[in-house]
Design a protein around this motif. Structure first.
Motif, short mmCIF file in Angstrom:
data_model
loop_
_atom_site.label_atom_id
_atom_site.label_comp_id
_atom_site.label_asym_id
_atom_site.label_seq_id
_atom_site.Cartn_x
_atom_site.Cartn_y
_atom_site.Cartn_z
N CYS A 109 0.88 -1.16 0.19
CA CYS A 109 -0.02 -0.13 -0.10
C CYS A 109 0.89 1.40 0.27
N PHE A 110 2.12 1.11 -0.76
CA PHE A 110 2.81 2.43 -1.13
C PHE A 110 3.76 2.80 0.06
N VAL A 111 3.99 1.82 0.91
CA VAL A 111 4.95 2.27 1.96
C VAL A 111 6.10 1.41 1.90
N TYR A 112 6.18 0.49 0.98
CA TYR A 112 7.69 -0.43 0.79
C TYR A 112 8.79 0.54 0.16
N ALA A 113 9.89 0.21 0.28
CA ALA A 113 10.98 1.15 -0.44
C ALA A 113 11.11 0.80 -1.81
N ASN A 114 10.37 -0.08 -2.52
CA ASN A 114 10.20 -0.28 -3.97
C ASN A 114 9.25 0.68 -4.60
N THR A 115 8.40 1.32 -3.61
CA THR A 115 7.53 2.20 -4.40
C THR A 115 8.36 3.46 -4.92
N THR A 116 7.70 3.75 -6.13
CA THR A 116 8.42 4.91 -7.04
C THR A 116 7.44 5.88 -7.49
N PRO A 117 7.72 7.01 -8.01
CA PRO A 117 6.70 7.77 -8.62
C PRO A 117 5.82 7.23 -9.56
N HIS A 118 6.52 6.23 -10.46
CA HIS A 118 5.83 5.79 -11.47
C HIS A 118 4.63 4.60 -10.84
N THR A 119 4.98 4.04 -9.69
CA THR A 119 3.90 3.41 -8.93
C THR A 119 2.90 4.28 -8.58
N HIS A 120 2.83 5.39 -8.14
CA HIS A 120 1.95 6.23 -7.67
C HIS A 120 1.36 6.63 -9.03
N LYS A 121 1.73 6.88 -10.07
CA LYS A 121 1.19 7.10 -11.54
C LYS A 121 0.36 6.13 -11.83
N ALA A 122 0.86 4.73 -11.47
CA ALA A 122 -0.07 3.77 -12.14
C ALA A 122 -1.21 3.80 -11.32
N ALA A 123 -1.05 3.86 -9.92
CA ALA A 123 -2.22 3.63 -9.07
C ALA A 123 -3.12 4.67 -9.32
N ALA A 124 -2.71 6.15 -9.39
CA ALA A 124 -3.56 7.14 -9.50
C ALA A 124 -4.37 7.00 -11.02
N ALA A 125 -3.76 6.46 -12.02
CA ALA A 125 -4.33 6.32 -13.30
C ALA A 125 -5.58 5.17 -13.16
N LEU A 126 -5.19 4.24 -12.27
CA LEU A 126 -6.18 3.03 -12.07
C LEU A 126 -7.52 3.42 -11.46
N MET A 127 -7.27 4.32 -10.24
CA MET A 127 -8.18 5.00 -9.35
C MET A 127 -9.07 5.98 -10.21
N GLU A 128 -8.33 6.59 -11.28
CA GLU A 128 -9.45 7.40 -12.15
C GLU A 128 -10.62 6.73 -12.68
#
Length: 319
Positions: free
Chosen positions: A156-175
Motif C-alpha cells: 500500500c505504497f509504503v515499501y522501499a520499492n515504491t516509486t513515482p511511477h508506482t503512484h502514477k499507475a495507481a492514480a490512473a487506475l483509481m481514475e
C-alpha cells in the motif's frame, strides 16, 4: 521486448491462456485477471489457468476468467513469474511453451520465447497497466485487479520499492472509478482473529540478531495449530515484523509438512540485498524482498538464513 512491442504481440494473436505462479500473491493474480479482461475487451478469447492454491482473499478476482477443462491455447502468457520453477503443477505441461513472460523480477530467467521485463517496477501490475495503455483498453473491471496487483506488491505504497511511477499507475487506475477504499481496507486493514493470535505467537517466539537489526521468526506447524491458522492467515508476515523499532531486516520461516521450511526475507535494500542472501540458499526475488526453501527443521532453517545474512553483510559492498 518493451511494453509497446508486447502490446503489438498480444494484439496480433488470440486464444490466450495466462499463467500465474504457485502460492500466488496479489500481483500475479491481479495481473492475470486484468490482462485477461483487457484481452477480452479487444475481442480475444482469453482465460487464466485455474490457481490451485489461491487464497479466498484473491480467488474472487479470477471469477468467470478461469479456463474450462480441455481448453487448448494458441498463445501462453505468464505474469509475475521469474522462473519456470515457480509454475504450479497444473502449469507444468506449458514448460517450454510460454510465448510471453511479463515480469518485474531482477532474477528473471528468460524462460519464455519473448520477455517483457521492467525490473525497476515495484509491481508487475505497473507493466500490465502500461501494456493496456498501448492496447488502448481500460475500464473499472480491468483496473480493479491491476490496482490490487500494484498496491499489494508495494505494501500500500509504503515499501522501499515504491516509486513515482508506482503512484502514477495507481492514480490512473483509481481514475477508472474503482472501489479503492474498500480494496485498501480489505487487503491492508482487515485481519482475522486467527491472524492476530498467530502474530502474538510470532512475537513470543521471534529472535533478534545483529544488535537488534535482524528479526527472525519461526512459524511452526505447532504455532499454526495453536492459532487455528491456515495459509490465508500468513500473508506478508515478514512485513509485520518490520514494524518493530530498530529492525531493518526480517525473515519469517514457515514450516511445512515433509521437512521443508519456506523463508520470506525483507530487507533495507540499501544495507542488505535480499536477492543475494536468498540466492545463497537457492532462492531469489528482489533486492528488498526475496524467498527461498530450506530442507530441515525450523531451527536448521534459522541457522541457514542467519549464516546467509551474515555472509552477505560481510561483503565489502551491498550491491
Amino acid at each position: 521486448m518493451d511494453c509497446r512491442e508486447a502490446a503489438a504481440f498480444l494484439a496480433a494473436r488470440d486464444n490466450y491462456l495466462i499463467l500465474t505462479h504457485k502460492r500466488p500473491d496479489g500481483d500475479t493474480i491481479g495481473c492475470a485477471a486484468g490482462l485477461c479482461r483487457a484481452l477480452r475487451r479487444l475481442g480475444k478469447t482469453a482465460y487464466v489457468l485455474p490457481s490451485l492454491d489461491a487464497t479466498t482473499l484473491l480467488a474472487g478476482y479470477l471469477e468467470g476468467l478461469t479456463a474450462p477443462e480441455g481448453f487448448a491455447p494458441d498463445t501462453v502468457v505468464s505474469t509475475d513469474v521469474a522462473t519456470e520453477g515457480l509454475l504450479p503443477d497444473n502449469a507444468l505441461p506449458y514448460k517450454g511453451r510460454i510465448d510471453l513472460a511479463i515480469d518485474h523480477h531482477p532474477s528473471q530467467e528468460f524462460f519464455a520465447k519473448n520477455t517483457c521485463l521492467e525490473a525497476d517496477k515495484a509491481a508487475c501490475g505497473e507493466i500490465v497497466w502500461k501494456i493496456c495503455g498501448e492496447l488502448g483498453v481500460m475500464d473499472a473491471e480491468i483496473a480493479t485487479p491491476l490496482y490490487v496487483a500494484v498496491a499489494t506488491d508495494c505494501g500500500c505504497f509504503v515499501y522501499a520499492n515504491t516509486t513515482p511511477h508506482t503512484h502514477k499507475a495507481a492514480a490512473a487506475l483509481m481514475e477508472q472509478g474503482i472501489p479503492f477504499q474498500a480494496l485498501n481496507k480489505r487487503h491492508f486493514r482487515t485481519k482475522s482473529m486467527r491472524r492476530m493470535k498467530l502474530e502474538s505467537l510470532i512475537l513470543q517466539n521471534m529472535n533478534l540478531y545483529h544488535d537488534g537489526t535482524v528479526a527472525v521468526a519461526p512459524i511452526s506447524l505447532d504455532m499454526m495449530a495453536q492459532a487455528g491458522a491456515t495459509s490465508e492467515d500468513t500473508d506478508d508476515l515478514a512485513a509485520f515484523l518490520g514494524q518493530i523499532q530498530g529492525v531493518l531486516h526480517t525473515a519469517t520461516i514457515r514450516e511445512h509438512e515433509g521437512g521443508e521450511c519456506r523463508i520470506s526475507l525483507r530487507t533495507d535494500a540499501a544495507r542488505l540485498n535480499a536477492t543475494k542472501v536468498c540466492a545463497r540458499l537457492g532462492g531469489g526475488g528482489h533486492r528488498a524482498a526475496s524467498g527461498c526453501t530450506v530442507k530441515g527443521t525450523v531451527d536448521e532453517a534459522e541457522r541457514a538464513i542467519l549464516a546467509a545474512i551474515g555472509q552477505q553483510l560481510a561483503q565489502p559492498t551491498q550491491e
